[in-house]
Design a protein around this motif. Structure first.
Motif, mmCIF file in Angstrom:
data_model
loop_
_atom_site.group_PDB
_atom_site.id
_atom_site.type_symbol
_atom_site.label_atom_id
_atom_site.label_comp_id
_atom_site.label_asym_id
_atom_site.label_seq_id
_atom_site.Cartn_x
_atom_site.Cartn_y
_atom_site.Cartn_z
ATOM 1 N N PRO A 106 110.852 72.995 42.544
ATOM 2 C CA PRO A 106 110.944 70.819 42.886
ATOM 3 C C PRO A 106 110.132 70.365 43.850
ATOM 4 N N ASP A 107 109.796 69.907 42.870
ATOM 5 C CA ASP A 107 108.932 68.523 43.255
ATOM 6 C C ASP A 107 107.440 69.171 43.017
ATOM 7 N N GLY A 108 106.869 70.353 42.595
ATOM 8 C CA GLY A 108 105.717 71.133 43.000
ATOM 9 C C GLY A 108 105.654 71.308 41.552
ATOM 10 N N PRO A 109 104.881 72.262 42.571
ATOM 11 C CA PRO A 109 103.518 72.995 41.208
ATOM 12 C C PRO A 109 104.354 74.226 41.080
ATOM 13 N N ARG A 161 111.510 84.028 44.321
ATOM 14 C CA ARG A 161 111.339 82.285 43.470
ATOM 15 C C ARG A 161 112.260 81.711 44.787
ATOM 16 N N ILE A 162 112.781 82.409 45.522
ATOM 17 C CA ILE A 162 113.533 81.336 46.461
ATOM 18 C C ILE A 162 112.933 81.338 47.598
ATOM 19 N N GLN A 215 109.973 77.405 51.125
ATOM 20 C CA GLN A 215 108.408 76.874 51.319
ATOM 21 C C GLN A 215 108.317 75.300 50.925
ATOM 22 N N SER A 216 107.982 75.145 49.241
ATOM 23 C CA SER A 216 107.728 73.795 49.038
ATOM 24 C C SER A 216 109.297 72.733 50.222
ATOM 25 N N LEU A 217 110.478 73.566 50.169
ATOM 26 C CA LEU A 217 111.231 72.562 50.819
ATOM 27 C C LEU A 217 110.724 72.315 51.758
ATOM 28 N N ARG A 218 110.761 73.098 52.483
ATOM 29 C CA ARG A 218 110.081 72.625 54.312
ATOM 30 C C ARG A 218 108.670 72.069 54.417
ATOM 31 N N VAL A 222 110.148 68.605 53.315
ATOM 32 C CA VAL A 222 110.863 67.610 54.842
ATOM 33 C C VAL A 222 109.641 67.511 56.414
ATOM 34 N N VAL A 223 108.261 68.016 56.018
ATOM 35 C CA VAL A 223 107.397 68.135 57.753
ATOM 36 C C VAL A 223 106.152 66.600 56.947
ATOM 37 N N THR A 224 106.239 66.736 55.386
ATOM 38 C CA THR A 224 106.155 64.888 54.743
ATOM 39 C C THR A 224 106.522 64.370 54.990
#
Length: 307
Positions: free
Chosen positions: A147-150, A174-175, A180-183, A186-188
């Motif tokens: 999601p929102d990533g490569p 997959r999960i 990781q992408s969600l984390r 959140v940091v950004t």
């Protein structure tokens, strides 16, 4: 090299850096915000257990394909466990390890126990060994759209992938990549929040007052990395950079406390996470279930996973 590593962490403390009295108590009260409830945070013991269990699965897979494989050693899980994704420092950690840059630069990578064996193979056999371990160029792959990533491409036929599925479950890749992408998002978003930006301005004023004219919290890291690059293998230059790193990190930690940075990060993170779509946060529950199962499997193996 081992002597230099010791100098960077221990002897440099004697050169003028020490832990402040009562710092342990203060550190206990300081927030340690981590995205998604710390779902992606592992203790050193957990990291070691999972690594050993995964390496055992890799060895089993390689043996089934007719290849010898020795498990790679466990890395420095202690340092990874203490790292904060927002760059927050405690005064005790700053005094003992700085930002960890000089120590990391001097650290000799653990020897690959398979390197000699693989280098002795004929080119064709070497390609076959590496293909079995990491996946052949023309082998099966899974394309994971984040999601929102490569898109992440996973070699599903590799023994590394087979080992992960055996330990964590078929849906792990997959999960895991999705969480990781969600984390990362959140940091950004937390670091970009007005609460954190306001605290960073107070931090910068405190750093200037302490003799460190930095405008942003990543600036000291950029400066120190440049010094380390310039130092090369020069022993005295590395020691000097290590001392400067400790001095800077200690002032950084003091200014983080003065600016209330950890508290502001915790508040901003809470606001960011409350705005997340429920469909994305539901993945965290699935991730934690798979992670918990893997830890139980790793711990159940005990000494067997250490072979």
């Amino acid at each position: 090299m081992r002597g230099l590593l010791w100098l960077s962490a221990a002897a440099l403390l004697v050169a003028g850096c020490s832990t402040s009295p009562g710092d342990g108590a203060a550190a206990g009260k300081q927030p340690d915000p981590r995205p998604l409830g710390g779902a992606l945070h592992y203790t050193a013991a957990e990291s070691a257990a999972l690594h050993r269990a995964e390496e055992q699965e890799v060895r089993t897979c390689m043996a089934s394909r007719g290849f010898d494989y020795d498990a790679t050693p466990v890395g420095d899980g202690r340092r990874r466990a203490t790292e904060n994704p927002y760059g927050l420092l405690t005064r005790s950690r700053a005094a003992q390890d700085g930002y960890g840059l000089t120590v990391e630069r001097l650290r000799k990578p653990p020897a690959d126990p398979n390197a000699r064996r693989v280098s002795a193979l004929a080119e064709r056999d070497r390609r076959a060994w590496e293909g079995a371990l990491k996946g052949a160029a023309d082998g099966p792959r899974e394309e994971i759209e984040l999601p929102d990533g490569p898109t992440v491409s996973v070699a599903t036929g590799s023994c590394v992938s087979v080992a992960r599925r055996a330990l964590y479950g078929a849906s792990w890749d997959r999960i895991h990549y999705s969480v990781q992408s969600l984390r990362n998002s959140v940091v950004t978003d937390t670091l970009d929040h007005s609460l954190v930006r306001s605290a960073e301005r107070k931090w910068a004023a405190c750093m200037r007052d302490g003799g460190f004219p930095y405008a942003h919290r990543e600036d000291p890291l950029k400066t120190l990395r440049k010094r380390l690059d310039a130092a090369g293998a020069d022993r005295e230059a590395l020691r000097a950079t290590g001392r400067e790193e400790l001095r800077t990190a200690e002032q950084d930690a003091v200014c983080q406390v003065e600016a209330g940075l950890a508290e502001h990060v915790a508040r901003a993170q809470e606001k960011v996470e409350k705005a997340l779509p429920s469909a994305r946060t539901a993945l965290v529950e699935d991730f934690l279930a798979l992670r918990g199962t893997a830890l139980k499997r790793a711990e159940a193996r005990g000494p067997a996973a250490r072979q």
